[in-house]
Scaffold this motif. Structure first.
Motif, PDB file in Angstrom:
ATOM      1  N   ALA A 176      46.919  43.025  40.172  1.00  0.00           N
ATOM      2  CA  ALA A 176      45.711  43.703  39.702  1.00  0.00           C
ATOM      3  C   ALA A 176      45.372  44.895  40.595  1.00  0.00           C
ATOM      4  O   ALA A 176      45.616  44.869  41.798  1.00  0.00           O
ATOM      5  CB  ALA A 176      44.530  42.728  39.685  1.00  0.00           C
ATOM      6  N   SER A 177      44.826  45.927  39.987  1.00  0.00           N
ATOM      7  CA  SER A 177      44.430  47.119  40.737  1.00  0.00           C
ATOM      8  C   SER A 177      42.971  47.090  41.142  1.00  0.00           C
ATOM      9  O   SER A 177      42.501  47.987  41.827  1.00  0.00           O
ATOM     10  CB  SER A 177      44.695  48.372  39.895  1.00  0.00           C
ATOM     11  OG  SER A 177      46.076  48.559  39.694  1.00  0.00           O
ATOM     12  N   GLY A 178      42.248  46.049  40.709  1.00  0.00           N
ATOM     13  CA  GLY A 178      40.852  45.971  41.102  1.00  0.00           C
ATOM     14  C   GLY A 178      40.063  45.024  40.221  1.00  0.00           C
ATOM     15  O   GLY A 178      40.624  44.307  39.387  1.00  0.00           O
ATOM     16  N   PHE A 179      38.746  45.024  40.444  1.00  0.00           N
ATOM     17  CA  PHE A 179      37.850  44.093  39.767  1.00  0.00           C
ATOM     18  C   PHE A 179      36.652  44.816  39.177  1.00  0.00           C
ATOM     19  O   PHE A 179      36.211  45.833  39.694  1.00  0.00           O
ATOM     20  CB  PHE A 179      37.312  43.060  40.761  1.00  0.00           C
ATOM     21  CG  PHE A 179      38.256  41.953  41.039  1.00  0.00           C
ATOM     22  CD1 PHE A 179      38.126  40.741  40.403  1.00  0.00           C
ATOM     23  CD2 PHE A 179      39.300  42.147  41.915  1.00  0.00           C
ATOM     24  CE1 PHE A 179      39.017  39.724  40.650  1.00  0.00           C
ATOM     25  CE2 PHE A 179      40.195  41.144  42.175  1.00  0.00           C
ATOM     26  CZ  PHE A 179      40.054  39.927  41.533  1.00  0.00           C
ATOM     27  N   LEU A 180      36.126  44.243  38.091  1.00  0.00           N
ATOM     28  CA  LEU A 180      34.851  44.671  37.546  1.00  0.00           C
ATOM     29  C   LEU A 180      34.030  43.429  37.231  1.00  0.00           C
ATOM     30  O   LEU A 180      34.554  42.461  36.672  1.00  0.00           O
ATOM     31  CB  LEU A 180      35.043  45.458  36.242  1.00  0.00           C
ATOM     32  CG  LEU A 180      35.558  46.887  36.335  1.00  0.00           C
ATOM     33  CD1 LEU A 180      35.758  47.447  34.921  1.00  0.00           C
ATOM     34  CD2 LEU A 180      34.582  47.769  37.100  1.00  0.00           C
ATOM     35  N   VAL A 195      43.038  45.419  35.368  1.00  0.00           N
ATOM     36  CA  VAL A 195      41.702  45.301  35.947  1.00  0.00           C
ATOM     37  C   VAL A 195      41.153  43.945  35.549  1.00  0.00           C
ATOM     38  O   VAL A 195      41.135  43.589  34.376  1.00  0.00           O
ATOM     39  CB  VAL A 195      40.762  46.410  35.436  1.00  0.00           C
ATOM     40  CG1 VAL A 195      39.352  46.207  36.000  1.00  0.00           C
ATOM     41  CG2 VAL A 195      41.281  47.787  35.808  1.00  0.00           C
ATOM     42  N   MET A 196      40.723  43.157  36.543  1.00  0.00           N
ATOM     43  CA  MET A 196      40.201  41.826  36.271  1.00  0.00           C
ATOM     44  C   MET A 196      38.703  41.885  35.990  1.00  0.00           C
ATOM     45  O   MET A 196      37.963  42.602  36.675  1.00  0.00           O
ATOM     46  CB  MET A 196      40.445  40.894  37.460  1.00  0.00           C
ATOM     47  CG  MET A 196      41.892  40.804  37.921  1.00  0.00           C
ATOM     48  SD  MET A 196      43.079  40.328  36.633  1.00  0.00           S
ATOM     49  CE  MET A 196      42.479  38.687  36.205  1.00  0.00           C
ATOM     50  N   LEU A 197      38.259  41.106  35.010  1.00  0.00           N
ATOM     51  CA  LEU A 197      36.843  40.986  34.682  1.00  0.00           C
ATOM     52  C   LEU A 197      36.344  39.631  35.154  1.00  0.00           C
ATOM     53  O   LEU A 197      37.012  38.612  34.949  1.00  0.00           O
ATOM     54  CB  LEU A 197      36.631  41.091  33.169  1.00  0.00           C
ATOM     55  CG  LEU A 197      37.117  42.372  32.494  1.00  0.00           C
ATOM     56  CD1 LEU A 197      36.978  42.240  30.976  1.00  0.00           C
ATOM     57  CD2 LEU A 197      36.313  43.570  32.989  1.00  0.00           C
ATOM     58  N   THR A 198      35.198  39.603  35.785  1.00  0.00           N
ATOM     59  CA  THR A 198      34.668  38.347  36.294  1.00  0.00           C
ATOM     60  C   THR A 198      33.149  38.370  36.333  1.00  0.00           C
ATOM     61  O   THR A 198      32.541  39.437  36.365  1.00  0.00           O
ATOM     62  CB  THR A 198      35.231  38.041  37.701  1.00  0.00           C
ATOM     63  OG1 THR A 198      34.741  36.784  38.156  1.00  0.00           O
ATOM     64  CG2 THR A 198      34.835  39.123  38.691  1.00  0.00           C
ATOM     65  N   THR A 199      32.568  37.177  36.327  1.00  0.00           N
ATOM     66  CA  THR A 199      31.112  37.067  36.459  1.00  0.00           C
ATOM     67  C   THR A 199      30.734  36.684  37.878  1.00  0.00           C
ATOM     68  O   THR A 199      29.571  36.522  38.199  1.00  0.00           O
ATOM     69  CB  THR A 199      30.560  35.985  35.498  1.00  0.00           C
ATOM     70  OG1 THR A 199      31.255  34.761  35.734  1.00  0.00           O
ATOM     71  CG2 THR A 199      30.755  36.415  34.059  1.00  0.00           C
ATOM     72  N   LEU A 205      42.151  45.250  30.554  1.00  0.00           N
ATOM     73  CA  LEU A 205      41.035  44.549  31.180  1.00  0.00           C
ATOM     74  C   LEU A 205      41.220  43.071  30.887  1.00  0.00           C
ATOM     75  O   LEU A 205      41.271  42.664  29.726  1.00  0.00           O
ATOM     76  CB  LEU A 205      39.696  45.036  30.620  1.00  0.00           C
ATOM     77  CG  LEU A 205      39.402  46.546  30.699  1.00  0.00           C
ATOM     78  CD1 LEU A 205      38.000  46.825  30.149  1.00  0.00           C
ATOM     79  CD2 LEU A 205      39.529  47.054  32.115  1.00  0.00           C
ATOM     80  N   LEU A 206      41.337  42.255  31.933  1.00  0.00           N
ATOM     81  CA  LEU A 206      41.613  40.826  31.788  1.00  0.00           C
ATOM     82  C   LEU A 206      40.491  39.986  32.366  1.00  0.00           C
ATOM     83  O   LEU A 206      40.195  40.089  33.563  1.00  0.00           O
ATOM     84  CB  LEU A 206      42.904  40.454  32.521  1.00  0.00           C
ATOM     85  CG  LEU A 206      44.258  40.862  31.943  1.00  0.00           C
ATOM     86  CD1 LEU A 206      45.360  40.436  32.905  1.00  0.00           C
ATOM     87  CD2 LEU A 206      44.474  40.229  30.580  1.00  0.00           C
ATOM     88  N   ASP A 207      39.892  39.145  31.536  1.00  0.00           N
ATOM     89  CA  ASP A 207      38.942  38.171  32.059  1.00  0.00           C
ATOM     90  C   ASP A 207      39.712  37.156  32.900  1.00  0.00           C
ATOM     91  O   ASP A 207      40.821  36.757  32.554  1.00  0.00           O
ATOM     92  CB  ASP A 207      38.248  37.475  30.889  1.00  0.00           C
ATOM     93  CG  ASP A 207      37.157  36.520  31.347  1.00  0.00           C
ATOM     94  OD1 ASP A 207      36.724  36.625  32.514  1.00  0.00           O
ATOM     95  OD2 ASP A 207      36.742  35.673  30.536  1.00  0.00           O
ATOM     96  N   ILE A 208      39.156  36.749  34.029  1.00  0.00           N
ATOM     97  CA  ILE A 208      39.844  35.764  34.874  1.00  0.00           C
ATOM     98  C   ILE A 208      39.941  34.419  34.179  1.00  0.00           C
ATOM     99  O   ILE A 208      40.997  33.777  34.174  1.00  0.00           O
ATOM    100  CB  ILE A 208      39.134  35.626  36.233  1.00  0.00           C
ATOM    101  CG1 ILE A 208      39.449  36.835  37.120  1.00  0.00           C
ATOM    102  CG2 ILE A 208      39.568  34.343  36.943  1.00  0.00           C
ATOM    103  CD1 ILE A 208      38.868  36.739  38.512  1.00  0.00           C
ATOM    104  N   ARG A 209      38.841  33.976  33.569  1.00  0.00           N
ATOM    105  CA  ARG A 209      38.825  32.668  32.926  1.00  0.00           C
ATOM    106  C   ARG A 209      38.966  32.820  31.417  1.00  0.00           C
ATOM    107  O   ARG A 209      38.038  33.241  30.735  1.00  0.00           O
ATOM    108  CB  ARG A 209      37.522  31.939  33.269  1.00  0.00           C
ATOM    109  CG  ARG A 209      37.450  31.488  34.712  1.00  0.00           C
ATOM    110  CD  ARG A 209      36.190  30.703  34.973  1.00  0.00           C
ATOM    111  NE  ARG A 209      36.204  30.054  36.272  1.00  0.00           N
ATOM    112  CZ  ARG A 209      35.195  29.367  36.775  1.00  0.00           C
ATOM    113  NH1 ARG A 209      34.072  29.248  36.084  1.00  0.00           N
ATOM    114  NH2 ARG A 209      35.285  28.798  37.965  1.00  0.00           N
TER     115      ARG A 209
END
Length: 223
Positions: A104-108, A85-89, A59-63
């Motif tokens: 990336a395979s998707g976003f959360l 999987v990217m993590l974002t606000t 799980l990777l935060d974008i920023r």
């Protein structure tokens, strides 16, 4: 704790906010089939953790400081078989497309519900994407139509005629069941075709297949 069926999914959580990182790790570690094997507070540390620990999902935060999540995703996708999987606000098209292109395979979203977080890790670990095919198609079609410069993709010469049909239908957002109906074959046969397409074109998952279908000109945006 319930009995574990099948292999345990190994996960690394990378976010520069300790409370977010720790919260996600605690939720995932509580599952019988998931083990958080490492945490990271920045992009470089995330890459190093994935290299050393070889998790199934990160799980990777974008920023993040030192290296952002998109750059980290590129390195991880290029060097390992780990799913990203990217993590974002927030939900911004530029970030979404860049991250999907990076592997990336998707976003959360970071305010994701507990059950959705766990489900997402299991889905991605199984080789699927976190974006519904129809959503993926609309998103990528829109971004490709803006003609953003990208490296020229490899050709489709390695594919059989049936595999090219499968790739086109993937690009149009069809599920395996829908592709089976179109091609008048079993879902098992479709899974084989999809697997062959991914293998021959060096793609990680269905999201990457949709991108390739557009960028190869097999599907034109809006068609």
């Amino acid at each position: 704790m319930g009995q574990v069926i099948g292999p345990v999914i190994r996960v690394v959580v990378a976010d520069d906010q300790e409370l977010v990182r720790g919260g996600f790790a605690m939720i995932l570690d509580a599952q019988p089939d998931i083990e958080v094997v490492g945490e990271a507070g920045d992009g470089r540390a995330a890459v190093e953790a994935v290299r050393a620990l070889r998790p199934d999902v990160v799980l990777l935060d974008i920023r993040m400081p030192r290296m952002d999540g998109i750059e980290a995703a590129k390195i991880i996708a290029a060097e390992t078989g780990c799913r990203v999987v990217m993590l974002t606000t927030f939900d911004q098209d530029d970030y979404v497309y860049d991250a999907l292109y990076a592997g990336a395979s998707g976003f959360l979203l970071k305010d994701v519900r507990r059950d959705d977080l766990v489900h997402a890790v299991r889905v991605v670990a199984a080789g699927e994407s976190l974006l519904a095919p129809s959503v993926t198609r609309r998103l990528i079609g829109d971004m490709v139509s803006r003609a953003r410069p990208r490296p020229a993709p490899a050709g489709l010469d390695a594919l059989t005629a049936r595999e090219r049909e499968t790739l086109e239908l993937l690009g149009r957002g069809l599920s395996n069941a829908e592709i089976a109906g179109r091609l008048v074959v079993s879902e098992h046969t479709v899974k084989t075709h999809v697997s062959n397409v991914l293998s021959k074109l060096g793609l990680r998952d269905r999201v990457q297949a949709v991108i390739r279908a557009y960028e190869s000109g097999l599907i034109l945006p809006g068609s």
